[in-house]
Design an enzyme around this catalytic site. Sequence first.
Site, short mmCIF file in Angstrom:
data_model
loop_
_atom_site.label_atom_id
_atom_site.label_comp_id
_atom_site.label_asym_id
_atom_site.label_seq_id
_atom_site.Cartn_x
_atom_site.Cartn_y
_atom_site.Cartn_z
N GLU A 1 24.36 64.60 64.85
CA GLU A 1 25.18 63.56 65.46
C GLU A 1 24.86 62.17 64.88
O GLU A 1 23.69 61.80 64.75
CB GLU A 1 24.96 63.54 66.97
CG GLU A 1 25.87 62.56 67.70
CD GLU A 1 25.64 62.54 69.20
OE1 GLU A 1 26.53 62.04 69.91
OE2 GLU A 1 24.59 63.01 69.66
N LYS B 1 34.37 63.17 70.70
CA LYS B 1 33.49 63.58 71.80
C LYS B 1 34.14 63.32 73.15
O LYS B 1 34.59 62.20 73.43
CB LYS B 1 32.17 62.82 71.68
CG LYS B 1 31.08 63.26 72.64
CD LYS B 1 29.78 62.54 72.29
CE LYS B 1 28.64 62.95 73.18
NZ LYS B 1 27.36 62.33 72.76
N CYS C 1 26.98 67.00 71.17
CA CYS C 1 25.83 66.67 72.02
C CYS C 1 26.08 66.87 73.51
O CYS C 1 26.00 67.98 74.00
CB CYS C 1 25.34 65.26 71.70
SG CYS C 1 23.62 64.98 72.23
#
Length: 307
Positions: A58, A130, A167
Amino acid sequence: MIIKALMMNMRVIELRKHIKVAAIQHSFKHTHAQTIAHTRTMIAQAKEQGAQLIALQELHTREYFCQTEDVGCFDYGDTYGSDQAFFAQIAKEFEVVLVSSLFEKRATGLYHNTAVVFEKDGSIAGKYRKMHIPDDPGFYEKFYFTPGDLGFEPIATSIGKLGVLICWDQWYPEAARIMALKGADMLIYPTAIGFSQEDPSLEQARQREAWIAIQRGHSIANSLPVITINRTGFECSPATALGIEFWGSSFIFGPQGELLAQASTQADEILLADLDLQRSEELRRIWPFLRDRRIDAYGDILKRFCD
């Protein structure tokens, strides 16, 4: 008859789709230029070892700047276009499918935490923004990132459909399930997670084990391989004395939750594994989790809480 059976078995083996994947784990190298140069070197090494799909951690081009709320860090989004061009050229040069993770400046005052997937010819196969954005001490991502608006859509590539998530998404079984229901061949999680220096050692160990366990569960529940790429190294913002010790430990699970490879906690590493994409079909025939889902009874999952 025996010869015919053997020939049929050989034909089945030939039709199996095996790919070699690489997860590249490394620390921040002091500057943007030094870091992306280091990443390029590791990509070249992974290609030499036969990797067809390479996944990066990331926000891999810079430090993890979300430890503090600093408006100056929005300038990092200005390199989104040049970073895309840089990694597109790398994908083309080494003829690999490449999963990157970049700070996207979409418009003035509008930014995303975005994974861009490059095809072997350097073209963009797709991207994922995300969806789940954390806001915790040391992880002030809501300050920087607008939640994604592209949904949970697998990205079609020459080596399969990639269910790319990022994540904080990894804690949500809903995200993994939707990717599976839409035909993903694997789940890929670029990640930046580590220990707070304030946490006692036992708590640090519990956090790391929980992080591994939740993603192994995604593998088993969906009969899909999982590739997770984490940062490593210690990073401390000038505005805080604590910092984060990223725990590395990148891993690759097979579709039954079997551990195929795992990196150390501190070293830069290229994690390699061979994936047999036919295994998901075989597992779903003997463990038909998708067949037995009671979709008629899941309406409450759309509520914030069942009061």
